[in-house]
Design an enzyme around this catalytic site. Structure first.
Site, PDB file in Angstrom:
ATOM      1  N   SER A 124      20.565 -16.810 -33.357  1.00 36.59           N
ATOM      2  CA  SER A 124      20.936 -16.337 -34.691  1.00 36.59           C
ATOM      3  C   SER A 124      21.849 -17.346 -35.379  1.00 36.59           C
ATOM      4  CB  SER A 124      21.680 -15.005 -34.542  1.00 36.59           C
ATOM      5  OG  SER A 124      22.340 -14.677 -35.737  1.00 36.59           O
ATOM      6  N   TYR A 148      28.470  -9.447 -30.700  1.00 34.03           N
ATOM      7  CA  TYR A 148      27.034  -9.743 -30.789  1.00 34.03           C
ATOM      8  C   TYR A 148      26.813 -11.251 -30.902  1.00 34.03           C
ATOM      9  CZ  TYR A 148      22.561 -10.620 -33.035  1.00 34.03           C
ATOM     10  OH  TYR A 148      21.326 -11.150 -33.345  1.00 34.03           O
ATOM     11  N   LYS A 152      24.933 -14.270 -28.292  1.00 34.99           N
ATOM     12  CA  LYS A 152      23.931 -15.304 -28.628  1.00 34.99           C
ATOM     13  C   LYS A 152      24.469 -16.679 -28.251  1.00 34.99           C
ATOM     14  CE  LYS A 152      20.852 -12.557 -30.291  1.00 34.99           C
ATOM     15  NZ  LYS A 152      19.672 -12.276 -29.474  1.00 34.99           N
TER      16      LYS A 152
HETATM   17  P1  NAD Z   1      14.975  -4.889 -32.643  1.00 35.15           P
HETATM   18  O1  NAD Z   1      16.115  -4.048 -32.193  1.00 35.15           O
HETATM   19  O2  NAD Z   1      14.018  -4.315 -33.611  1.00 35.15           O
HETATM   20  O3  NAD Z   1      14.135  -5.412 -31.370  1.00 35.15           O
HETATM   21  C1  NAD Z   1      14.736  -5.659 -30.117  1.00 35.15           C
HETATM   22  C2  NAD Z   1      13.923  -4.916 -29.075  1.00 35.15           C
HETATM   23  O4  NAD Z   1      14.496  -5.135 -27.788  1.00 35.15           O
HETATM   24  C3  NAD Z   1      13.883  -3.400 -29.290  1.00 35.15           C
HETATM   25  O5  NAD Z   1      12.537  -2.959 -29.294  1.00 35.15           O
HETATM   26  C4  NAD Z   1      14.664  -2.828 -28.090  1.00 35.15           C
HETATM   27  O6  NAD Z   1      14.148  -1.576 -27.690  1.00 35.15           O
HETATM   28  C5  NAD Z   1      14.449  -3.926 -27.047  1.00 35.15           C
HETATM   29  N1  NAD Z   1      15.480  -4.020 -26.015  1.00 35.15           N
HETATM   30  C6  NAD Z   1      16.839  -4.110 -26.165  1.00 35.15           C
HETATM   31  N2  NAD Z   1      17.435  -4.229 -24.972  1.00 35.15           N
HETATM   32  C7  NAD Z   1      16.430  -4.224 -24.034  1.00 35.15           C
HETATM   33  C8  NAD Z   1      16.406  -4.319 -22.628  1.00 35.15           C
HETATM   34  N3  NAD Z   1      17.533  -4.401 -21.899  1.00 35.15           N
HETATM   35  N4  NAD Z   1      15.204  -4.278 -22.004  1.00 35.15           N
HETATM   36  C9  NAD Z   1      14.056  -4.143 -22.695  1.00 35.15           C
HETATM   37  N5  NAD Z   1      14.020  -4.071 -24.042  1.00 35.15           N
HETATM   38  C10 NAD Z   1      15.197  -4.102 -24.693  1.00 35.15           C
HETATM   39  O7  NAD Z   1      15.589  -6.257 -33.194  1.00 35.15           O
HETATM   40  P2  NAD Z   1      14.889  -7.440 -33.993  1.00 35.15           P
HETATM   41  O8  NAD Z   1      15.428  -7.453 -35.363  1.00 35.15           O
HETATM   42  O9  NAD Z   1      13.421  -7.414 -33.767  1.00 35.15           O
HETATM   43  O10 NAD Z   1      15.541  -8.672 -33.226  1.00 35.15           O
HETATM   44  C11 NAD Z   1      14.884  -9.316 -32.149  1.00 35.15           C
HETATM   45  C12 NAD Z   1      15.821 -10.358 -31.575  1.00 35.15           C
HETATM   46  O11 NAD Z   1      16.190 -11.264 -32.617  1.00 35.15           O
HETATM   47  C13 NAD Z   1      17.125  -9.774 -31.037  1.00 35.15           C
HETATM   48  O12 NAD Z   1      17.491 -10.504 -29.878  1.00 35.15           O
HETATM   49  C14 NAD Z   1      18.106 -10.026 -32.161  1.00 35.15           C
HETATM   50  O13 NAD Z   1      19.413 -10.144 -31.698  1.00 35.15           O
HETATM   51  C15 NAD Z   1      17.591 -11.351 -32.711  1.00 35.15           C
HETATM   52  N6  NAD Z   1      17.982 -11.571 -34.113  1.00 35.15           N
HETATM   53  C16 NAD Z   1      17.702 -10.615 -35.054  1.00 35.15           C
HETATM   54  C17 NAD Z   1      18.087 -10.815 -36.374  1.00 35.15           C
HETATM   55  C18 NAD Z   1      17.833  -9.759 -37.423  1.00 35.15           C
HETATM   56  O14 NAD Z   1      18.505  -9.774 -38.457  1.00 35.15           O
HETATM   57  N7  NAD Z   1      16.889  -8.845 -37.240  1.00 35.15           N
HETATM   58  C19 NAD Z   1      18.752 -11.993 -36.737  1.00 35.15           C
HETATM   59  C20 NAD Z   1      19.005 -12.961 -35.758  1.00 35.15           C
HETATM   60  C21 NAD Z   1      18.599 -12.734 -34.430  1.00 35.15           C
END
Ligand code: NAD
Ligand code: UDP
Length: 335
Positions: A124, A148, A152
């Site tokens: 991120s 958070y 990362k």
């Molecule tokens: P999201 O919450 O929709 O998807 C993450 C998924 O991981 C979910 O389906 C959740 O059920 C699953 N999960 C969490 N912990 C788990 C575990 N221990 N075992 C199995 N599954 C698990 O989030 P997203 O927006 O799709 O983000 C995906 C990734 O990208 C994340 O790592 C997030 O930190 C990163 N990210 C997101 C953003 C954003 O703004 N959406 C920005 C930067 C980075």
């Protein structure tokens, strides 16, 4: 190619699943549904005509993770699984460190045990902390303002160390800026639990009548209109970045890092006005005090991804606002 998508039922994972299936890649989604719904799998099938294989796994569970690798042969992994809510991470830091670090370490141990050598990781822009924009991949990281962000940052260090120790390993760190929008079908999109923290789901829920008005966090920043400026990127462009990163990881070893953003910054008021204009809906708002920890201006220098991966964002702010609304208005209660 057989690719594991950890957290593939989530927002970015589900869009990447569609892009990979459409590119002819065989995927397996593994998720614990802690922040997603099994209905996502039906929607992916509706869009692509192919239902992805799904295995329910918590990646903090070593036995379940090993069983997944024992029963499948993966050429690569895209690691989306993680908890991602900034405010919640301040209230529940241990839960965030435990889930995000433990799941990554468990995954890495299984990859080593089963000889899987390619990983794309969801990092991120938050790892840059408070640094002046535009942010390049060589801008110093650290000084994160919440747990958070530190997860990362720490995972990036773990992955760099793993590559230093194993010359066959190939890791691509993708530093996302602000993902929004949805698949143009309106069948998959962002589905936050409870009251959204992020701007676009909040705007959409105001527009659909679930929330009364948007609270704009501060209009006294040193930006053109005083509201915060961010680099918003369409989730389908982001999904394409994962496909490109996967191909890149096939051709090389070591740890490399890419910003995935548009390089353009838009203010909160730009977002509200564009959303209203493109969709013909009102978004009432009030100006509130600044939100603690927020920065004035964050946007990427995305040149490295263009030069090395051949990736650029194709969709503009109008597309993002239209597709977010298309998803929200067709799924007012989410999945
Ligand atoms: P999201 O919450 O929709 O998807 C993450 C998924 O991981 C979910 O389906 C959740 O059920 C699953 N999960 C969490 N912990 C788990 C575990 N221990 N075992 C199995 N599954 C698990 O989030 P997203 O927006 O799709 O983000 C995906 C990734 O990208 C994340 O790592 C997030 O930190 C990163 N990210 C997101 C953003 C954003 O703004 N959406 C920005 C930067 C980075
Ligand atoms: N923001 C806002 N009201 C909200 C949510 C966000 O004014 O309800 C602003 C926030 O202050 C920032 C921008 O919108 O300037 C993007 O915030 P978001 O939480 O979506 O992403 P961040 O960049 O903070 O991760």
């Amino acid at each position: 190619m057989n690719v594991l998508l950890t957290g593939g039922a989530g927002y970015i994972g589900s869009h990447t699943a569609v892009t990979l299936i459409n590119a002819g890649i065989n995927i397996v989604i593994a998720d614990n549904f802690s922040n997603s719904s099994p209905k996502v799998l039906d929607r992916i099938a509706e869009i692509t005509g192919k239902r992805p294989e799904f295995v329910e796994v918590d990646f903090c569970d070593k036995a379940a993770t090993d069983a997944l690798f024992e029963s499948h042969s993966f050429d690569g992994v895209i690691h989306f699984a993680g908890l991602k809510a900034v405010g919640e991470s301040c209230r529940q830091p241990i839960r965030y460190y435990r889930n995000n670090l433990d799941s990554t370490l468990t995954l890495l141990e299984a990859m080593a045990k089963y000889n899987v050598k390619r990983l794309v990781f969801s990092s991120s822009a938050t790892v840059y902390g408070d640094q002046p924009a535009p942010l390049t991949e060589s801008t110093p990281t650290g000084n994160c303002s919440n747990p958070y962000g530190w997860t990362k940052y720490m995972i990036e260090q773990i992955l760099k160390g793993a590559c230093d120790a194993d010359p066959e390993l190939s890791v691509v760190l993708l530093r996302y800026f602000n993902p929004l929008g949805a698949h143009e079908s309106g069948k998959i999109g962002e589905n936050p639990n409870g009251i959204p923290n992020n701007l676009m789901p909040y705007i959409s829920q105001v527009a659909v009548g679930k929330l009364e008005k948007l609270h704009i966090f501060g209009n006294d920043y040193d930006t053109p209109d005083g509201t915060g400026v961010r680099d918003y990127i369409h989730v389908v462009d982001l999904a394409q970045g994962h496909l490109d990163a996967l191909h890149y990881a096939e051709k090389r070893t070591g740890c490399d890092v890419f910003n995935l953003g548009t390089g353009k910054g838009y203010s909160v008021l730009d977002m509200v006005k564009t959303f209203s204009r493109v969709n013909g809906v009102e978004v009432p708002y009030v100006i509130d005090p600044r939100r603690p920890g927020d920065l004035a201006t964050v946007y990427a220098d995305p040149k490295k991804a263009e030069t090395v991966l051949g990736w650029t964002a194709k969709r503009n702010l109008e597309d993002m606002c239209r597709d977010s609304w298309n998803w929200q208005s067709h799924n007012p209660q989410g999945y």
